[in-house]
Motif scaffolding. Structure first.
Motif, short mmCIF file in Angstrom:
data_model
loop_
_atom_site.label_atom_id
_atom_site.label_comp_id
_atom_site.label_asym_id
_atom_site.label_seq_id
_atom_site.Cartn_x
_atom_site.Cartn_y
_atom_site.Cartn_z
N GLU A 17 10.89 49.44 19.09
CA GLU A 17 9.48 49.66 19.39
C GLU A 17 9.01 48.62 20.39
OE1 GLU A 17 6.93 49.91 16.04
OE2 GLU A 17 7.68 51.86 15.41
N GLY A 18 8.19 49.07 21.35
CA GLY A 18 7.67 48.16 22.36
C GLY A 18 6.16 48.12 22.34
N THR A 19 5.62 47.47 23.34
CA THR A 19 4.17 47.42 23.50
C THR A 19 3.71 48.60 24.33
OG1 THR A 19 4.40 46.04 25.47
CG2 THR A 19 4.21 44.91 23.33
N GLU A 20 2.41 48.75 24.47
CA GLU A 20 1.86 49.89 25.20
C GLU A 20 2.35 49.95 26.64
OE1 GLU A 20 0.31 52.33 24.05
OE2 GLU A 20 -0.34 51.66 22.07
N ASP A 21 2.55 48.79 27.27
CA ASP A 21 2.94 48.77 28.68
C ASP A 21 4.44 48.54 28.87
OD1 ASP A 21 2.95 46.22 27.72
OD2 ASP A 21 1.94 45.32 29.46
N ALA A 22 5.24 48.68 27.79
CA ALA A 22 6.68 48.45 27.91
C ALA A 22 7.34 49.60 28.66
CB ALA A 22 7.30 48.34 26.51
N LEU B 115 16.19 49.58 11.73
CA LEU B 115 16.77 48.26 11.95
C LEU B 115 15.68 47.21 11.79
CD1 LEU B 115 18.98 48.93 15.11
CD2 LEU B 115 19.83 48.23 12.87
N ARG B 116 15.83 46.33 10.82
CA ARG B 116 14.91 45.21 10.64
C ARG B 116 15.65 43.94 11.02
NH1 ARG B 116 13.86 48.46 5.87
NH2 ARG B 116 11.71 49.26 5.86
N VAL B 117 15.68 43.65 12.30
CA VAL B 117 16.48 42.54 12.80
C VAL B 117 15.86 41.20 12.46
CG1 VAL B 117 17.38 41.43 14.89
CG2 VAL B 117 17.46 43.94 14.66
N SER B 118 14.54 41.08 12.65
CA SER B 118 13.90 39.78 12.46
C SER B 118 12.43 39.96 12.13
CB SER B 118 14.04 38.93 13.73
OG SER B 118 13.25 37.76 13.66
N SER B 119 11.90 39.04 11.36
CA SER B 119 10.47 39.07 11.05
C SER B 119 9.63 38.79 12.29
CB SER B 119 10.15 38.04 9.96
OG SER B 119 10.52 36.73 10.40
N GLY B 120 10.27 38.24 13.31
CA GLY B 120 9.54 37.91 14.52
C GLY B 120 9.70 38.92 15.64
N SER B 121 10.31 40.07 15.33
CA SER B 121 10.50 41.09 16.35
C SER B 121 10.19 42.47 15.77
CB SER B 121 11.95 41.07 16.87
OG SER B 121 12.85 41.38 15.82
N ILE C 244 23.08 41.25 15.54
CA ILE C 244 22.08 41.15 16.61
C ILE C 244 21.26 39.88 16.46
CG2 ILE C 244 19.97 42.19 17.55
CD1 ILE C 244 21.13 44.93 16.87
N ARG C 245 20.85 39.57 15.23
CA ARG C 245 20.05 38.37 14.98
C ARG C 245 20.81 37.11 15.41
NH1 ARG C 245 19.85 38.54 9.62
NH2 ARG C 245 18.29 40.18 9.72
N ALA C 246 22.11 37.08 15.12
CA ALA C 246 22.90 35.93 15.49
C ALA C 246 23.03 35.79 17.01
CB ALA C 246 24.29 36.02 14.85
N TRP C 247 23.27 36.89 17.70
CA TRP C 247 23.42 36.82 19.16
C TRP C 247 22.12 36.42 19.84
CZ3 TRP C 247 27.48 36.09 21.86
CH2 TRP C 247 28.73 36.61 21.47
N LEU C 248 20.99 36.87 19.32
CA LEU C 248 19.70 36.56 19.96
C LEU C 248 19.05 35.32 19.39
CD1 LEU C 248 18.20 40.17 20.30
CD2 LEU C 248 19.53 38.84 21.96
N ASP C 249 19.72 34.71 18.38
CA ASP C 249 19.21 33.48 17.76
C ASP C 249 17.78 33.68 17.25
OD1 ASP C 249 19.33 30.89 16.85
OD2 ASP C 249 18.65 30.01 18.73
N LEU C 250 17.60 34.75 16.47
CA LEU C 250 16.29 35.08 15.93
C LEU C 250 16.19 34.64 14.47
CD1 LEU C 250 15.93 38.72 17.32
CD2 LEU C 250 14.74 36.67 18.14
N PRO C 251 14.98 34.40 13.99
CA PRO C 251 14.82 34.08 12.56
C PRO C 251 14.98 35.34 11.72
CG PRO C 251 12.67 34.25 13.62
CD PRO C 251 13.70 34.37 14.72
N GLU C 252 15.21 35.15 10.44
CA GLU C 252 15.36 36.32 9.55
C GLU C 252 14.03 37.01 9.35
OE1 GLU C 252 17.34 35.50 5.92
OE2 GLU C 252 19.15 34.71 6.89
#
Length: 237
Positions: free
Chosen positions: A128-133, A188-194, A229-237
């Motif tokens: 999912e992206g933003t309106e202008d993505a 896909l729930r990759v990260s709480s921050g994405s 994916i989380r590990a490659w992008l270094d994202l939080p859980e």
């Protein structure tokens, strides 16, 4: 001397008396070879006029039950073999995901190699992206969805949707959507921050996927993909 009947290969044929004598000499033969009973005709018991022979009816019913049990057994064996094949395919797919040597290789593995490993026609990723993505990120097989598109497709908070006999949605499958006749979407729930994403499995056959299909193995593959994916992008859980 009387002529002796012979079989087609020239050996002496057994008479009814021979068979009867053998069975008398080996009283446990039918117990050791119960399958022979299925081919025998049980004579009705003579109990006098007007008396129903319950033994013959019971034997007939037992034989019918045995046939049903055998059919169920064969179905279970076939289902077990199919499940084992699917499990082996998912395990190979998981190894391919975790062995990717870069994030770009990971995406290529999922969208280009996993279809062959899992015996499905199409696999795509969407976020999912933003309106202008932009409508599509510059990676083949990865699409950008409008905000709220995943909840709209799967249901608010739902983890997956399985459908048969459908036309695929272009938002998830892009230009190949017109070839999709059954599909599975797994959140896909990759990260709480994405934002959430989706892995979409599509088949040209309308009966490949359906609402009653088990999803445990697909969920397992999805959880592995999320963590990778989380590990490659270094994202939080």
């Amino acid at each position: 001397m009387a002529d002796t009947d012979t079989s087609d290969d020239g050996t002496p044929a057994l008479s009814a008396d021979d068979v009867a004598a053998y069975l008398k000499a080996h009283p446990d033969f039918l117990a050791q070879h119960p399958a022979v009973l299925d081919t025998l005709q049980i004579p009705p018991r003579q109990s006098g006029a007007g008396v129903v022979d319950m033994q013959a009816a019971m034997v007939k019913r037992l034989r019918a039950n045995i046939d049903k049990l055998r059919a169920v057994q064969q179905e279970l064996i076939s289902a077990g073999r199919a499940n084992q094949i699917t499990q082996n395919r998912v395990h190979v797919a998981v190894l391919s995901v975790i062995q990717a040597t870069s994030f770009e290789k990971l995406i290529h593995t999922v969208t280009h190699e996993l279809p062959g490993l899992l015996d499905v026609d199409f696999i795509a990723l969407a976020i999912e992206g933003t309106e202008d993505a932009p409508r599509r990120v510059p990676v083949r097989g990865v699409y950008v969805l409008a905000p709220g598109a995943i909840d709209a497709a799967l249901g608010p908070g739902e983890s997956a949707r399985l459908r048969g006999d459908i036309i695929g949605e272009e938002a998830f499958f892009g230009p190949v959507a017109r070839h999709v006749r059954s599909d599975v979407l797994v959140r896909l729930r990759v990260s709480s921050g994405s934002p959430d994403g989706v892995i979409a499995f599509g088949s040209r056959q309308g009966s490949t996927f359906g609402p009653n299909q088990s999803t445990e193995l697909l969920f397992f593959l999805t959880r592995v993909l999320e963590n990778t994916i989380r590990a490659w992008l270094d994202l939080p859980e």
